[in-house]
Design a protein around this motif. Structure first.
Motif, PDB file in Angstrom:
ATOM      1  N   ALA A   1       0.825  -1.216   0.000  1.00 53.65           N
ATOM      2  CA  ALA A   1       0.000   0.000   0.000  1.00 53.65           C
ATOM      3  C   ALA A   1       0.857   1.263   0.000  1.00 53.65           C
ATOM      4  CB  ALA A   1      -0.918  -0.003   1.207  1.00 53.65           C
ATOM      5  N   LEU A   2       1.961   1.238  -0.755  1.00 50.62           N
ATOM      6  CA  LEU A   2       2.898   2.353  -0.752  1.00 50.62           C
ATOM      7  C   LEU A   2       2.858   3.183  -2.021  1.00 50.62           C
ATOM      8  CD1 LEU A   2       5.973   0.477   0.770  1.00 50.62           C
ATOM      9  CD2 LEU A   2       4.463   2.059   1.944  1.00 50.62           C
ATOM     10  N   CYS A   3       2.001   2.808  -2.973  1.00 52.39           N
ATOM     11  CA  CYS A   3       2.031   3.444  -4.286  1.00 52.39           C
ATOM     12  C   CYS A   3       1.656   4.919  -4.243  1.00 52.39           C
ATOM     13  CB  CYS A   3       1.136   2.692  -5.266  1.00 52.39           C
ATOM     14  SG  CYS A   3      -0.600   2.599  -4.771  1.00 52.39           S
ATOM     15  N   SER A   4       0.918   5.355  -3.227  1.00 48.60           N
ATOM     16  CA  SER A   4       0.453   6.742  -3.176  1.00 48.60           C
ATOM     17  C   SER A   4       1.472   7.695  -2.557  1.00 48.60           C
ATOM     18  CB  SER A   4      -0.860   6.830  -2.398  1.00 48.60           C
ATOM     19  OG  SER A   4      -0.677   6.419  -1.050  1.00 48.60           O
ATOM     20  N   LEU A   5       2.542   7.172  -1.981  1.00 46.49           N
ATOM     21  CA  LEU A   5       3.524   8.027  -1.319  1.00 46.49           C
ATOM     22  C   LEU A   5       4.401   8.756  -2.328  1.00 46.49           C
ATOM     23  CD1 LEU A   5       4.859   5.880   1.656  1.00 46.49           C
ATOM     24  CD2 LEU A   5       3.129   7.670   1.705  1.00 46.49           C
ATOM     25  N   ASN A   6       4.854   9.944  -1.930  1.00 46.78           N
ATOM     26  CA  ASN A   6       5.815  10.692  -2.735  1.00 46.78           C
ATOM     27  C   ASN A   6       7.200  10.130  -2.454  1.00 46.78           C
ATOM     28  OD1 ASN A   6       7.253  12.635  -4.177  1.00 46.78           O
ATOM     29  ND2 ASN A   6       7.198  14.108  -2.487  1.00 46.78           N
ATOM     30  N   MET A   7       7.728   9.351  -3.363  1.00 44.65           N
ATOM     31  CA  MET A   7       9.051   8.775  -3.180  1.00 44.65           C
ATOM     32  C   MET A   7       9.794   8.762  -4.510  1.00 44.65           C
ATOM     33  SD  MET A   7       8.349   4.662  -2.753  1.00 44.65           S
ATOM     34  CE  MET A   7       7.163   4.846  -1.422  1.00 44.65           C
ATOM     35  N   ALA A   8      11.098   8.704  -4.427  1.00 46.43           N
ATOM     36  CA  ALA A   8      11.921   8.645  -5.625  1.00 46.43           C
ATOM     37  C   ALA A   8      11.690   7.327  -6.355  1.00 46.43           C
ATOM     38  CB  ALA A   8      13.389   8.797  -5.254  1.00 46.43           C
ATOM     39  N   GLN A   9      11.899   7.353  -7.653  1.00 51.46           N
ATOM     40  CA  GLN A   9      11.704   6.142  -8.447  1.00 51.46           C
ATOM     41  C   GLN A   9      12.615   5.015  -7.980  1.00 51.46           C
ATOM     42  OE1 GLN A   9       9.389   5.343 -10.704  1.00 51.46           O
ATOM     43  NE2 GLN A   9      10.299   3.289 -10.646  1.00 51.46           N
ATOM     44  N   ILE A  10      13.841   5.346  -7.581  1.00 44.98           N
ATOM     45  CA  ILE A  10      14.747   4.284  -7.150  1.00 44.98           C
ATOM     46  C   ILE A  10      14.243   3.632  -5.879  1.00 44.98           C
ATOM     47  CG2 ILE A  10      16.246   5.921  -5.927  1.00 44.98           C
ATOM     48  CD1 ILE A  10      17.206   2.600  -7.699  1.00 44.98           C
ATOM     49  N   THR A  11      13.690   4.426  -4.948  1.00 47.86           N
ATOM     50  CA  THR A  11      13.111   3.857  -3.731  1.00 47.86           C
ATOM     51  C   THR A  11      11.971   2.917  -4.081  1.00 47.86           C
ATOM     52  OG1 THR A  11      13.653   5.905  -2.557  1.00 47.86           O
ATOM     53  CG2 THR A  11      12.111   4.412  -1.485  1.00 47.86           C
ATOM     54  N   ARG A  12      11.119   3.348  -4.998  1.00 49.69           N
ATOM     55  CA  ARG A  12       9.999   2.515  -5.431  1.00 49.69           C
ATOM     56  C   ARG A  12      10.500   1.225  -6.085  1.00 49.69           C
ATOM     57  NH1 ARG A  12       5.139   4.517  -5.428  1.00 49.69           N
ATOM     58  NH2 ARG A  12       5.909   6.667  -5.558  1.00 49.69           N
ATOM     59  N   SER A  13      11.550   1.339  -6.900  1.00 42.31           N
ATOM     60  CA  SER A  13      12.090   0.157  -7.573  1.00 42.31           C
ATOM     61  C   SER A  13      12.646  -0.850  -6.571  1.00 42.31           C
ATOM     62  CB  SER A  13      13.181   0.572  -8.563  1.00 42.31           C
ATOM     63  OG  SER A  13      12.651   1.361  -9.603  1.00 42.31           O
ATOM     64  N   ILE A  14      13.352  -0.361  -5.555  1.00 38.94           N
ATOM     65  CA  ILE A  14      13.918  -1.261  -4.549  1.00 38.94           C
ATOM     66  C   ILE A  14      12.817  -1.904  -3.715  1.00 38.94           C
ATOM     67  CG2 ILE A  14      15.346  -1.328  -2.465  1.00 38.94           C
ATOM     68  CD1 ILE A  14      17.125   0.805  -3.834  1.00 38.94           C
ATOM     69  N   LEU A  15      11.780  -1.152  -3.392  1.00 44.29           N
ATOM     70  CA  LEU A  15      10.630  -1.734  -2.700  1.00 44.29           C
ATOM     71  C   LEU A  15      10.005  -2.853  -3.520  1.00 44.29           C
ATOM     72  CD1 LEU A  15       8.782   1.328  -1.134  1.00 44.29           C
ATOM     73  CD2 LEU A  15       9.642  -0.658   0.100  1.00 44.29           C
ATOM     74  N   GLU A  16       9.866  -2.617  -4.813  1.00 46.63           N
ATOM     75  CA  GLU A  16       9.300  -3.644  -5.690  1.00 46.63           C
ATOM     76  C   GLU A  16      10.197  -4.872  -5.734  1.00 46.63           C
ATOM     77  OE1 GLU A  16       8.794  -1.643  -9.399  1.00 46.63           O
ATOM     78  OE2 GLU A  16       7.011  -0.530  -8.747  1.00 46.63           O
ATOM     79  N   ASP A  17      11.513  -4.651  -5.791  1.00 50.43           N
ATOM     80  CA  ASP A  17      12.445  -5.779  -5.796  1.00 50.43           C
ATOM     81  C   ASP A  17      12.289  -6.621  -4.535  1.00 50.43           C
ATOM     82  OD1 ASP A  17      13.623  -5.145  -8.231  1.00 50.43           O
ATOM     83  OD2 ASP A  17      15.223  -3.952  -7.326  1.00 50.43           O
ATOM     84  N   VAL A  18      12.262  -5.961  -3.379  1.00 44.24           N
ATOM     85  CA  VAL A  18      12.175  -6.684  -2.114  1.00 44.24           C
ATOM     86  C   VAL A  18      10.820  -7.385  -1.991  1.00 44.24           C
ATOM     87  CG1 VAL A  18      12.136  -6.423   0.400  1.00 44.24           C
ATOM     88  CG2 VAL A  18      13.817  -5.165  -0.955  1.00 44.24           C
ATOM     89  N   THR A  19       9.746  -6.705  -2.391  1.00 43.55           N
ATOM     90  CA  THR A  19       8.411  -7.301  -2.314  1.00 43.55           C
ATOM     91  C   THR A  19       8.314  -8.555  -3.174  1.00 43.55           C
ATOM     92  OG1 THR A  19       7.413  -5.130  -1.908  1.00 43.55           O
ATOM     93  CG2 THR A  19       5.958  -6.874  -2.669  1.00 43.55           C
ATOM     94  N   LYS A  20       8.794  -8.474  -4.405  1.00 44.31           N
ATOM     95  CA  LYS A  20       8.749  -9.630  -5.309  1.00 44.31           C
ATOM     96  C   LYS A  20       9.619 -10.765  -4.788  1.00 44.31           C
ATOM     97  CE  LYS A  20       7.794  -6.876  -9.456  1.00 44.31           C
ATOM     98  NZ  LYS A  20       8.337  -6.376 -10.750  1.00 44.31           N
ATOM     99  N   LEU A  21      10.779 -10.422  -4.242  1.00 49.73           N
ATOM    100  CA  LEU A  21      11.669 -11.464  -3.740  1.00 49.73           C
ATOM    101  C   LEU A  21      11.057 -12.181  -2.544  1.00 49.73           C
ATOM    102  CD1 LEU A  21      14.377 -12.860  -3.946  1.00 49.73           C
ATOM    103  CD2 LEU A  21      15.373 -11.049  -2.535  1.00 49.73           C
TER     104      LEU A  21
END
Length: 225
Positions: free
Chosen positions: A177-197
């Motif tokens: 449920a983090l998609c609405s936050l104002n964050m850098a693309q790299i932060t979002r990418s790393i979150l996606e990496d960790v979530t998928k892993l």
């Protein structure tokens, strides 16, 4: 923490800025069905990324290699941290990155990770989950390593958590449920990496390949260490 694209800055002015070593810590609470991650918003007075949600972390200081620790990094983490570096880190340099992340955690949130037998942190449970270098053209550039640890694997006094002049609006947020936050693309990418892993490897095994984000000839690149 380290945007691959976004803010327009005078590239010719900052292109020669050398990336400085930095580290961040991703704390994951898996006590409930949906894991939660600790994030905070960078205070408005920051020159670099004000008002953006990030993981606790910051630049490595020269004294971080002297900080005490109870247990060393896993050998696989040590090995991964030595890859693709311009100057050898050595065991002490690699360890200093992890200690920097934990020092920044305490300074920015009030939280301290201790070992089960003393005050010094046990680094053995920290996973190395990502690395990212800020592209040329930014007023601050960092070569940041991202470590991850589960809150049930290390003593953590949640009651000590507080907003600081570095991070505000500290919150444990659902990973999905983090998609609405104002964050850098790299932060979002790393979150996606960790979530998928975590879907395929809930324990985040130490032997997993580490995503490495950087720019090459003006293009964003994602490789593995």
């Amino acid at each position: 923490m380290l945007p691959l694209r976004g803010v327009d800055l005078p590239t010719e002015r900052f292109a020669a800025t050398r990336p400085r070593d930095a580290a961040s810590i991703i704390l994951i609470d898996r006590s409930q069905k949906t894991p939660k991650i600790l994030m905070g918003k960078r205070a408005a007075g920051h020159v670099f990324m004000p008002g953006v949600y990030v993981f606790p972390g910051g630049r490595r200081d020269r004294n971080d290699h002297t900080l005490p620790f109870a247990g060393d990094l896993d050998p696989l983490v040590h090995s991964s941290l030595q890859k693709r570096v311009s100057r050898p880190l050595g065991p002490a340099g690699a360890r200093a990155l992890a200690l920097a992340a934990l020092r920044e955690l305490q300074e920015e949130t009030g939280l301290t990770l201790h070992s089960s037998t003393g005050e010094a942190p046990d680094l053995s449970r920290l996973r190395f989950v990502a690395r990212a270098i800020t592209p040329p053209g930014h007023i601050r550039r960092y070569d940041a390593r991202f470590f991850c640890v589960f809150t049930d694997e290390t003593p953590l006094n949640i009651a000590a958590m507080r907003d600081t002049n570095e991070l505000v609006d500290l919150s444990w947020l659902d990973m999905d449920a983090l998609c609405s936050l104002n964050m850098a693309q790299i932060t979002r990418s790393i979150l996606e990496d960790v979530t998928k892993l975590m879907i395929v490897d809930p324990a985040l095994s130490f032997e997993n390949a580490v995503p490495f984000y950087f720019m090459r000839h003006g293009l964003a690149v994602r490789e593995h260490l």
